[in-house]
Design an enzyme around this catalytic site. Structure first.
Site, PDB file in Angstrom:
ATOM      1  N   HIS A   1       3.958   3.118  -0.491  1.00  0.00           N
ATOM      2  CA  HIS A   1       4.383   4.475  -0.127  1.00  0.00           C
ATOM      3  C   HIS A   1       4.168   5.473  -1.280  1.00  0.00           C
ATOM      4  CE1 HIS A   1       6.439   3.047   3.518  1.00  0.00           C
ATOM      5  NE2 HIS A   1       7.032   2.132   2.788  1.00  0.00           N
ATOM      6  N   ASP A   2       4.746   5.179  -2.448  1.00  0.00           N
ATOM      7  CA  ASP A   2       4.792   6.186  -3.513  1.00  0.00           C
ATOM      8  C   ASP A   2       3.428   6.445  -4.153  1.00  0.00           C
ATOM      9  OD1 ASP A   2       8.069   5.032  -4.521  1.00  0.00           O
ATOM     10  OD2 ASP A   2       7.484   6.596  -3.103  1.00  0.00           O
TER      11      ASP A   2
END
Ligand code: RIB
Ligand code: CA
Length: 307
Positions: free
Chosen positions: A235-236
């Site tokens: 995600h990040d």
């Protein structure tokens, strides 16, 4: 040579945060001026210690400031089910020697934004509590922020409840303050990050690529966001990818509002047809990303860090 973009990373490491931080600290186009920590995946003691370990692992001299240990209003709920007890199990990092700044993350954000003559980009990949406190305590300083690139939100389903993504769900009131602030926001949400699956072959291929790949491989084995076999959700790292390769994303300008209570608490509600806010928008929403381009970028970058 393209001018480096000055950024501050606000983060809750966290295994996918760790990958994002490693890439940001080593990317030639990014100048990380400060890392601020926040509760989220695990408590802020762990997220702060993990940030120290990562900065020392990379041998970088980036200041770190400890931030909020609880949401503005709701109860703190962690995501240790996905990130393990410490948030970065699996690799034997030496105990950090570096000290954190002796001011709260919000003060460090204020000081760093004020000192920089160029507008700075905030990269928010954990709960947005520190960002909201900055906006409320120092609105004039917050106005100097160039943009906030967040990992968070979703136009479709959530990953924490059926409608809420974790970073927004962790502190929906902070998210609401941030989206209402008037600071330009880029939302790198689940609409694209659930596609950013690091394949099993990719994870294996970085294992023997050097000390960084080996470390990430070891901590990825403890990551429970999807699985090693069908792919790990980075995600990040997508927020970092947006900074350096925005052309890989499809985006749409939209007005985003936050649900702060009820069964949809933490939902990011997008005015997708721009029909209900007189055409006004407050967010650049990432709506698509090519999975192969993500995998290739991630693997190539990690493989070359130690060369
Ligand atoms: O929903 C995913 C987000 O929540 C990521 O930032 C992950 O690290 C967790 O903080
Ligand atoms: Ca995170």
């Amino acid at each position: 040579m393209k001018r480096k973009e000055k950024i501050i990373i606000d983060t809750d490491p966290g295994i996918d945060d760790a990958a994002a931080i490693i890439i940001a600290l080593n990317h030639p186009e990014l100048d990380v001026r400060l890392i601020t920590t926040v509760m989220g995946n695990v408590n802020v003691d762990y997220t702060t210690n993990n940030a120290l370990k990562l900065v020392e692992f990379c041998g970088k001299d980036v200041p770190i400031a400890r931030g909020a240990d609880s949401p503005l209003i709701r109860e703190y709920e962690d995501a240790s089910y996905a990130h393990g007890e410490t948030g970065m199990d699996g690799y034997n990092f030496p105990e950090p020697k570096k000290n954190i700044l002796n001011v709260h993350a919000v003060e460090a954000l204020r000081n760093t934004i004020e000192i920089e003559k160029d507008p700075i980009t905030l990269v928010a990949i954990g709960a947005y509590t520190n960002i909201a406190l900055l906006i409320k305590l120092y609105p004039e300083v917050a106005k100097k922020v160039k943009r906030i690139v967040i990992m968070g939100g979703s136009l479709s389903i959530g990953n924490t409840t059926s409608s809420a993504e974790f970073n927004v769900y962790a502190d929906p009131h902070a998210a609401e303050i941030m989206f209402k602030s008037g600071i330009p926001i880029v939302m790198v949400g689940l609409d694209v990050t659930t596609k950013a699956l690091l394949s099993f072959d990719s994870v294996v291929s970085i294992k023997d690529s050097g000390r960084t790949g080996a470390m990430l491989h070891d901590i990825f084995k403890h990551y429970r966001s999807a699985t090693m076999t069908n792919g790990l959700r980075m995600h990040d790292a997508c927020a970092i990818l947006y900074l350096v390769h925005p052309e890989l994303f499809e985006t749409k300008e939209m007005f985003i509002e936050i649900c702060t209570e009820g069964p949809a608490m933490g939902a990011t509600v997008g005015d997708i047809r721009n029909a209900y806010h007189d055409g006004k928008t407050n967010t650049t929403v990432c709506t698509d990303l090519d999975i192969d381009s993500f995998n290739n970028w991630f693997v190539d970058f990690i493989k070359n860090i130690d060369n």
